[in-house]
Design a protein around this motif. Structure first.
Motif, short mmCIF file in Angstrom:
data_model
loop_
_atom_site.label_atom_id
_atom_site.label_comp_id
_atom_site.label_asym_id
_atom_site.label_seq_id
_atom_site.Cartn_x
_atom_site.Cartn_y
_atom_site.Cartn_z
N GLN A 103 -8.78 -1.97 1.05
CA GLN A 103 -7.99 -1.50 2.19
C GLN A 103 -7.58 -2.68 3.08
O GLN A 103 -6.46 -2.72 3.56
CB GLN A 103 -8.74 -0.45 3.00
N LYS A 130 -4.73 -4.46 1.29
CA LYS A 130 -3.48 -3.70 1.27
C LYS A 130 -2.87 -3.52 2.66
O LYS A 130 -1.65 -3.50 2.79
CB LYS A 130 -3.72 -2.31 0.66
N THR A 131 -3.71 -3.36 3.68
CA THR A 131 -3.19 -3.00 5.00
C THR A 131 -3.45 -4.03 6.08
O THR A 131 -2.93 -3.91 7.18
CB THR A 131 -3.81 -1.66 5.47
N GLY A 132 -4.31 -5.00 5.80
CA GLY A 132 -4.65 -6.01 6.80
C GLY A 132 -5.80 -5.60 7.70
O GLY A 132 -6.16 -6.33 8.61
N TYR A 154 -9.39 -2.48 8.19
CA TYR A 154 -10.17 -1.36 7.66
C TYR A 154 -10.37 -0.32 8.75
O TYR A 154 -10.85 -0.65 9.84
CB TYR A 154 -11.52 -1.82 7.14
N ASP A 171 -4.11 12.95 9.32
CA ASP A 171 -3.29 11.75 9.36
C ASP A 171 -3.10 11.27 10.81
O ASP A 171 -3.07 10.08 11.07
CB ASP A 171 -1.92 12.00 8.73
N ALA A 185 -5.81 3.64 14.19
CA ALA A 185 -5.10 2.43 13.79
C ALA A 185 -4.40 1.79 14.99
O ALA A 185 -4.38 0.58 15.14
CB ALA A 185 -4.10 2.75 12.70
#
Length: 131
Positions: free
Chosen positions: A106, A109-111, A113, A122, A129
């Motif tokens: 993670q 992929k996203t920079g 966690y 969501d 985030a």
């Protein structure tokens, strides 16, 4: 080091982290060793390189969480990985899998966690985030 402690939850066990001046995470060695089933954190960190382990004054960083005046061992990110990969105990296998199959992918992929659970919507994940 910053005095703000972040704590991550792994199966009900806390893994406390601090961040150094360069923004790099450092992990409380005792927390990692408890999760990995290593009974002697002081001995475990002796196998690490000198730049992978440091000591902090608990009064400056851990506040009331630590009742001892003894220095607390912390390990760098590479030091944590070494501890994880060194442990052959059954308790470590699930932690190893969590780090190598969930956390690291993670981050790659996203920079970052963001811990999630199946019940998180969501919107909940996006709110964490943004923070």
């Amino acid at each position: 080091m910053t005095s703000e402690i972040q704590s991550y939850n792994f199966n009900g066990a806390s893994l406390r982290t601090l961040t150094d001046g360069a923004g790099e995470p450092w992990f409380v060695a005792k927390d990692a060793c408890d999760i990995l089933g290593m009974s002697n954190p002081s001995m475990a960190v002796t196998a690490l390189d000198k730049d992978e382990v440091a000591q902090i004054d608990p009064k400056d960083y851990l506040g009331s969480e630590n009742r001892s005046n003894q220095a607390v061992n912390i390990v760098s990110e590479p030091g944590l990985y070494k501890l994880i990969m060194r442990s052959r105990k059954p308790e470590a296998k699930e932690f190893q899998r969590w780090v190598t199959h969930e956390v690291l992918p993670q981050i790659r992929k996203t920079g970052g966690y963001i811990p999630t659970s199946e019940s998180d919507s969501d919107e909940d994940i996006m709110a964490r985030a943004v923070l």
